[in-house]
Scaffold this motif. Structure first.
Motif, PDB file in Angstrom:
ATOM      1  N   ALA A   1      -7.832 -12.932   0.154  1.00  0.00           N
ATOM      2  CA  ALA A   1      -6.709 -12.345   0.128  1.00  0.00           C
ATOM      3  C   ALA A   1      -6.291 -12.830   1.639  1.00  0.00           C
ATOM      4  O   ALA A   1      -7.179 -13.100   2.557  1.00  0.00           O
ATOM      5  CB  ALA A   1      -6.921 -10.808   0.151  1.00  0.00           C
ATOM      6  N   ASP A   2      -4.785 -12.580   1.677  1.00  0.00           N
ATOM      7  CA  ASP A   2      -4.368 -13.135   3.190  1.00  0.00           C
ATOM      8  C   ASP A   2      -4.178 -11.755   3.981  1.00  0.00           C
ATOM      9  O   ASP A   2      -4.620 -10.860   3.198  1.00  0.00           O
ATOM     10  CB  ASP A   2      -2.968 -14.028   3.190  1.00  0.00           C
ATOM     11  CG  ASP A   2      -1.903 -13.145   2.434  1.00  0.00           C
ATOM     12  OD1 ASP A   2      -2.111 -12.031   2.214  1.00  0.00           O
ATOM     13  OD2 ASP A   2      -0.790 -13.618   2.240  1.00  0.00           O
ATOM     14  N   GLU A   3      -3.472 -11.928   4.978  1.00  0.00           N
ATOM     15  CA  GLU A   3      -3.783 -10.535   5.963  1.00  0.00           C
ATOM     16  C   GLU A   3      -2.734  -9.638   5.375  1.00  0.00           C
ATOM     17  O   GLU A   3      -2.653  -8.481   5.744  1.00  0.00           O
ATOM     18  CB  GLU A   3      -2.989 -10.926   7.267  1.00  0.00           C
ATOM     19  CG  GLU A   3      -1.667 -11.310   7.566  1.00  0.00           C
ATOM     20  CD  GLU A   3      -1.217 -12.675   7.046  1.00  0.00           C
ATOM     21  OE1 GLU A   3      -2.122 -13.540   6.370  1.00  0.00           O
ATOM     22  OE2 GLU A   3       0.003 -13.128   6.871  1.00  0.00           O
ATOM     23  N   ARG A   4      -1.910  -9.920   4.221  1.00  0.00           N
ATOM     24  CA  ARG A   4      -1.129  -8.902   3.400  1.00  0.00           C
ATOM     25  C   ARG A   4      -1.789  -8.653   2.001  1.00  0.00           C
ATOM     26  O   ARG A   4      -0.839  -8.168   1.218  1.00  0.00           O
ATOM     27  CB  ARG A   4       0.439  -9.479   3.360  1.00  0.00           C
ATOM     28  CG  ARG A   4       0.807  -9.285   4.865  1.00  0.00           C
ATOM     29  CD  ARG A   4       1.987 -10.613   4.740  1.00  0.00           C
ATOM     30  NE  ARG A   4       3.318 -10.104   4.281  1.00  0.00           N
ATOM     31  CZ  ARG A   4       4.470 -10.638   4.076  1.00  0.00           C
ATOM     32  NH1 ARG A   4       4.522 -12.067   4.682  1.00  0.00           N
ATOM     33  NH2 ARG A   4       5.527 -10.369   3.670  1.00  0.00           N
ATOM     34  N   ASN A   5      -2.990  -9.111   1.986  1.00  0.00           N
ATOM     35  CA  ASN A   5      -3.779  -8.585   0.689  1.00  0.00           C
ATOM     36  C   ASN A   5      -3.147  -9.424  -0.271  1.00  0.00           C
ATOM     37  O   ASN A   5      -3.487  -8.945  -1.696  1.00  0.00           O
ATOM     38  CB  ASN A   5      -3.673  -7.162   0.248  1.00  0.00           C
ATOM     39  CG  ASN A   5      -5.034  -6.617  -0.228  1.00  0.00           C
ATOM     40  OD1 ASN A   5      -6.042  -7.213   0.030  1.00  0.00           O
ATOM     41  ND2 ASN A   5      -4.772  -6.080  -1.367  1.00  0.00           N
ATOM     42  N   ARG A   6      -2.507 -10.618  -0.292  1.00  0.00           N
ATOM     43  CA  ARG A   6      -1.907 -11.233  -1.263  1.00  0.00           C
ATOM     44  C   ARG A   6      -3.099 -12.568  -1.665  1.00  0.00           C
ATOM     45  O   ARG A   6      -3.625 -13.161  -0.724  1.00  0.00           O
ATOM     46  CB  ARG A   6      -0.724 -12.043  -1.012  1.00  0.00           C
ATOM     47  CG  ARG A   6       0.385 -10.767  -0.654  1.00  0.00           C
ATOM     48  CD  ARG A   6       1.744 -11.594  -0.001  1.00  0.00           C
ATOM     49  NE  ARG A   6       1.435 -12.474   0.829  1.00  0.00           N
ATOM     50  CZ  ARG A   6       2.544 -12.966   1.441  1.00  0.00           C
ATOM     51  NH1 ARG A   6       3.615 -13.017   1.304  1.00  0.00           N
ATOM     52  NH2 ARG A   6       2.162 -13.848   2.480  1.00  0.00           N
ATOM     53  N   VAL A   7      -3.261 -12.888  -2.704  1.00  0.00           N
ATOM     54  CA  VAL A   7      -3.752 -14.115  -3.184  1.00  0.00           C
ATOM     55  C   VAL A   7      -2.527 -15.092  -3.782  1.00  0.00           C
ATOM     56  O   VAL A   7      -1.651 -14.862  -4.196  1.00  0.00           O
ATOM     57  CB  VAL A   7      -4.699 -13.812  -4.558  1.00  0.00           C
ATOM     58  CG1 VAL A   7      -5.899 -12.877  -3.885  1.00  0.00           C
ATOM     59  CG2 VAL A   7      -4.028 -13.132  -5.581  1.00  0.00           C
TER      60      VAL A   7
ATOM     61  N   PHE B   1       6.962 -12.898  -1.448  1.00  0.00           N
ATOM     62  CA  PHE B   1       6.245 -13.509  -2.256  1.00  0.00           C
ATOM     63  C   PHE B   1       5.744 -14.830  -2.129  1.00  0.00           C
ATOM     64  O   PHE B   1       5.080 -15.874  -2.733  1.00  0.00           O
ATOM     65  CB  PHE B   1       7.156 -13.781  -3.859  1.00  0.00           C
ATOM     66  CG  PHE B   1       7.585 -12.563  -4.302  1.00  0.00           C
ATOM     67  CD1 PHE B   1       6.491 -11.627  -4.984  1.00  0.00           C
ATOM     68  CD2 PHE B   1       8.836 -11.960  -4.379  1.00  0.00           C
ATOM     69  CE1 PHE B   1       6.587 -10.502  -5.558  1.00  0.00           C
ATOM     70  CE2 PHE B   1       9.006 -10.814  -5.124  1.00  0.00           C
ATOM     71  CZ  PHE B   1       8.139 -10.009  -5.643  1.00  0.00           C
ATOM     72  N   GLY B   2       5.805 -15.188  -0.735  1.00  0.00           N
ATOM     73  CA  GLY B   2       5.223 -16.507  -0.161  1.00  0.00           C
ATOM     74  C   GLY B   2       5.620 -17.605  -1.171  1.00  0.00           C
ATOM     75  O   GLY B   2       4.859 -18.634  -1.207  1.00  0.00           O
TER      76      GLY B   2
END
Ligand SMILES: [Zn+2]
Length: 281
Positions: free
Chosen positions: A40-46, A80-81
């Motif tokens: 996960a990134d720093e925003r808890n996104r994969v 949403f990156g």
């Protein structure tokens, strides 16, 4: 690298990547387990692929799903990156194709990360991205997308598919069918109502487009289903059945969202399906 399967030539075509909440992607699975596969990134996104499949079948160029598309403002693009607008265009160009060359678009369902590329803004108005294509979708899903539940309403952006209504290019299907010889559509209901997936059956073997039934190779473990799934127990049963046959018959499995693996065969390992051989695509 294209893959030839019977009379089909198949290409993975990317619409870039998207970053979604890791917890939502893995439901009840603890983060300490899933983050070993998808950090996960720093925003808890994969980070997930938006990988469509292009099937060339003689004169037909059939696109399976059309990505997130280009109609995103800065705020949502950040949430949403979404890093690569128009990635699909450059991928098609690399194959010597333009949007006008696509004859068919099979939409597995209308969630924005699968059907967002259905429309582009032209002169401020949404218009169809693939002007010469017939768009194939299950009728039950079409109805659902217009009146989703409170739980999944956030997965639809009606402007993505409104242009289909009056286009005369929408082909609504009533369940499983053989769309073209060897190109089968079948339904799975665990993720959403009337989800359709694609199975190419040839003398050279079978390839299945897994869509959101098994979004990444981490989801090969049958209980690992996304919190997005409306009916998780149904999704688990559907995965079990499909994977048992995939192991038995050495199917090629195509992953729409896995960041690294586009296609692989699977074997049984510890009671679940696991990657056997990665197939370059
Ligand atoms: Zn979905």
């Amino acid at each position: 690298m294209p893959l030839t399967l019977g009379r089909f030539t198949v290409h993975a075509v990317s619409d870039g990547t998207i970053a979604l909440d890791g917890g939502a992607m893995f439901g009840v699975v603890p983060k300490v387990l899933w983050e070993q596969y998808l950090p996960a990134d720093e925003r808890n996104r994969v980070r997930l692929a938006l990988r469509c499949l292009l099937v060339v079948d003689g004169p037909r160029r059939i696109l399976i799903d059309d990505g997130a598309g280009t109609r995103w403002d800065g705020k949502l693009r950040d949430r949403f990156g979404l890093l690569a607008p128009s990635a699909l265009d450059s991928q098609l160009q690399a194959l010597g194709l333009s949007r006008g060359d696509i004859t068919d678009v099979v939409l597995t369902h209308l969630h924005f990360d699968h059907a967002g590329g259905t429309t582009v803004d032209a002169d401020g108005q949404p218009s169809l991205s693939f002007p010469n294509a017939t768009y194939h979708l299950q009728r039950r899903h079409w109805k659902w997308a217009h009146q989703p539940s409170d739980r999944d309403a956030g997965s639809f952006r009606s402007e993505d598919f409104r242009a289909l209504e009056s286009s005369g290019r929408l082909h609504l299907l009533e369940g499983a069918t053989e769309l073209y010889p060897g190109l089968h559509l079948f339904c799975a209901e665990g993720h959403t109502v009337g989800l359709q997936l694609v199975r190419l059956e040839t003398d050279d073997g079978t390839l299945v487009f897994l869509g959101d039934l098994i979004p990444t190779t981490a989801h090969l473990r049958t209980p690992w289903v996304a919190a997005y799934d409306l009916y998780p127990l149904t999704a688990i049963e559907e995965k079990k059945q499909l994977l048992a046959q995939a192991i038995e018959e050495r199917w090629l499995l195509f992953f729409e969202h896995d960041p690294d693996v586009a296609c692989c065969t699977v074997k049984e390992q510890g009671g679940y399906a696991a990657i056997d051989r990665v197939v370059p695509l």
